[in-house]
Motif scaffolding. Structure first.
Motif, short mmCIF file in Angstrom:
data_model
loop_
_atom_site.label_atom_id
_atom_site.label_comp_id
_atom_site.label_asym_id
_atom_site.label_seq_id
_atom_site.Cartn_x
_atom_site.Cartn_y
_atom_site.Cartn_z
N SER A 52 0.83 -1.21 0.00
CA SER A 52 0.00 0.00 0.00
C SER A 52 0.86 1.26 0.00
O SER A 52 0.50 2.27 -0.60
N PHE A 53 2.02 1.21 0.64
CA PHE A 53 2.95 2.33 0.66
C PHE A 53 3.38 2.69 -0.76
O PHE A 53 3.45 3.87 -1.13
N ASN A 54 3.64 1.69 -1.56
CA ASN A 54 4.07 1.91 -2.94
C ASN A 54 2.95 2.43 -3.83
O ASN A 54 3.18 3.21 -4.74
N GLN A 55 1.74 2.00 -3.56
CA GLN A 55 0.62 2.31 -4.44
C GLN A 55 -0.07 3.63 -4.16
O GLN A 55 -0.78 4.15 -5.02
N ARG A 60 1.61 6.88 1.92
CA ARG A 60 2.98 7.30 2.23
C ARG A 60 2.99 8.47 3.22
O ARG A 60 3.74 8.47 4.19
N HIS A 61 2.15 9.45 2.97
CA HIS A 61 2.11 10.62 3.85
C HIS A 61 1.55 10.27 5.22
O HIS A 61 1.94 10.86 6.23
N SER A 62 0.66 9.31 5.28
CA SER A 62 0.08 8.89 6.55
C SER A 62 1.04 8.02 7.36
O SER A 62 1.15 8.16 8.57
N ASP A 63 1.74 7.12 6.67
CA ASP A 63 2.56 6.13 7.36
C ASP A 63 3.99 6.57 7.63
O ASP A 63 4.63 6.05 8.53
N ILE A 74 15.46 3.85 11.31
CA ILE A 74 15.27 2.61 10.59
C ILE A 74 13.79 2.51 10.25
O ILE A 74 12.93 2.68 11.12
N VAL A 75 13.47 2.26 8.98
CA VAL A 75 12.08 2.14 8.54
C VAL A 75 11.74 0.66 8.43
O VAL A 75 12.45 -0.09 7.75
N GLN A 76 10.67 0.26 9.12
CA GLN A 76 10.27 -1.15 9.09
C GLN A 76 9.13 -1.37 8.12
O GLN A 76 8.14 -0.64 8.14
N PHE A 77 9.29 -2.39 7.27
CA PHE A 77 8.26 -2.75 6.30
C PHE A 77 7.80 -4.19 6.52
O PHE A 77 8.56 -5.03 7.00
N ALA A 78 6.54 -4.44 6.12
CA ALA A 78 6.03 -5.80 5.97
C ALA A 78 5.81 -5.98 4.48
O ALA A 78 5.32 -5.07 3.81
N ALA A 79 6.18 -7.13 3.96
CA ALA A 79 6.02 -7.37 2.53
C ALA A 79 5.88 -8.85 2.27
O ALA A 79 6.51 -9.67 2.93
N PHE A 85 8.99 -4.78 -1.30
CA PHE A 85 9.93 -4.36 -0.25
C PHE A 85 11.03 -3.48 -0.84
O PHE A 85 11.33 -2.40 -0.32
N ALA A 86 11.61 -3.92 -1.96
CA ALA A 86 12.69 -3.15 -2.58
C ALA A 86 12.21 -1.78 -3.07
O ALA A 86 12.90 -0.77 -2.88
N ASP A 87 11.03 -1.74 -3.67
CA ASP A 87 10.50 -0.47 -4.16
C ASP A 87 10.23 0.50 -3.00
O ASP A 87 10.53 1.69 -3.09
N ALA A 88 9.67 0.00 -1.91
CA ALA A 88 9.40 0.84 -0.74
C ALA A 88 10.71 1.35 -0.14
O ALA A 88 10.82 2.52 0.24
N ALA A 89 11.71 0.48 -0.08
CA ALA A 89 13.01 0.88 0.46
C ALA A 89 13.63 2.00 -0.38
O ALA A 89 14.22 2.94 0.16
#
Length: 114
Positions: A52-55, A60-63, A74-79, A85-89
């Motif tokens: 959802s972060f990528n889309q 993005r602005h909320s999270d 450090i930014v933590q993702f679930a994927a 994961f790579a795109d969000a990073a």
């Protein structure tokens, strides 16, 4: 110009390193700002679902919010997909000192990835 020690520099030193782990709904910027006032060395964001972060710019602005005093971060993702994961990073890399892939959260929204 970096005015703070990067995570590996902190961990290689002889001093105790204080880390604020990611906590659901609490580890957003205002909380991280507070713990840094009490000498927290490294702080994590709350878990962000990378798909959802990528889309969504709104997601993005909320999270993910930060500022110049919010380092090291450090930014933590679930994927469930490596590309997500790579795109969000790639999106957060200018604002963070590392990324973390959540591999052990029992939250229902995370366990549905399996």
């Amino acid at each position: 110009m970096t005015t703070y020690k990067r995570p590996l520099e902190l961990l290689e030193g002889d001093s105790l390193v204080k880390i604020c782990a990611p906590m659901v709904r609490y580890s957003k910027l205002p909380f991280r700002t507070l713990v840094r006032k009490y000498d927290c060395d490294i702080a994590f964001t709350p878990m962000i679902v990378s798909e959802s972060f990528n889309q969504s710019i709104k997601a993005r602005h909320s999270d993910f919010t930060t500022n110049s005093g919010d380092r090291p971060l450090i930014v933590q993702f679930a994927a469930s997909q490596a590309k997500d994961f790579a795109d969000a990073a790639e999106i957060v890399v200018p604002y963070a000192d590392g990324v973390d892939l959540n591999c052990g959260c029992p939250q229902k929204c995370v366990t549905i990835f399996n």
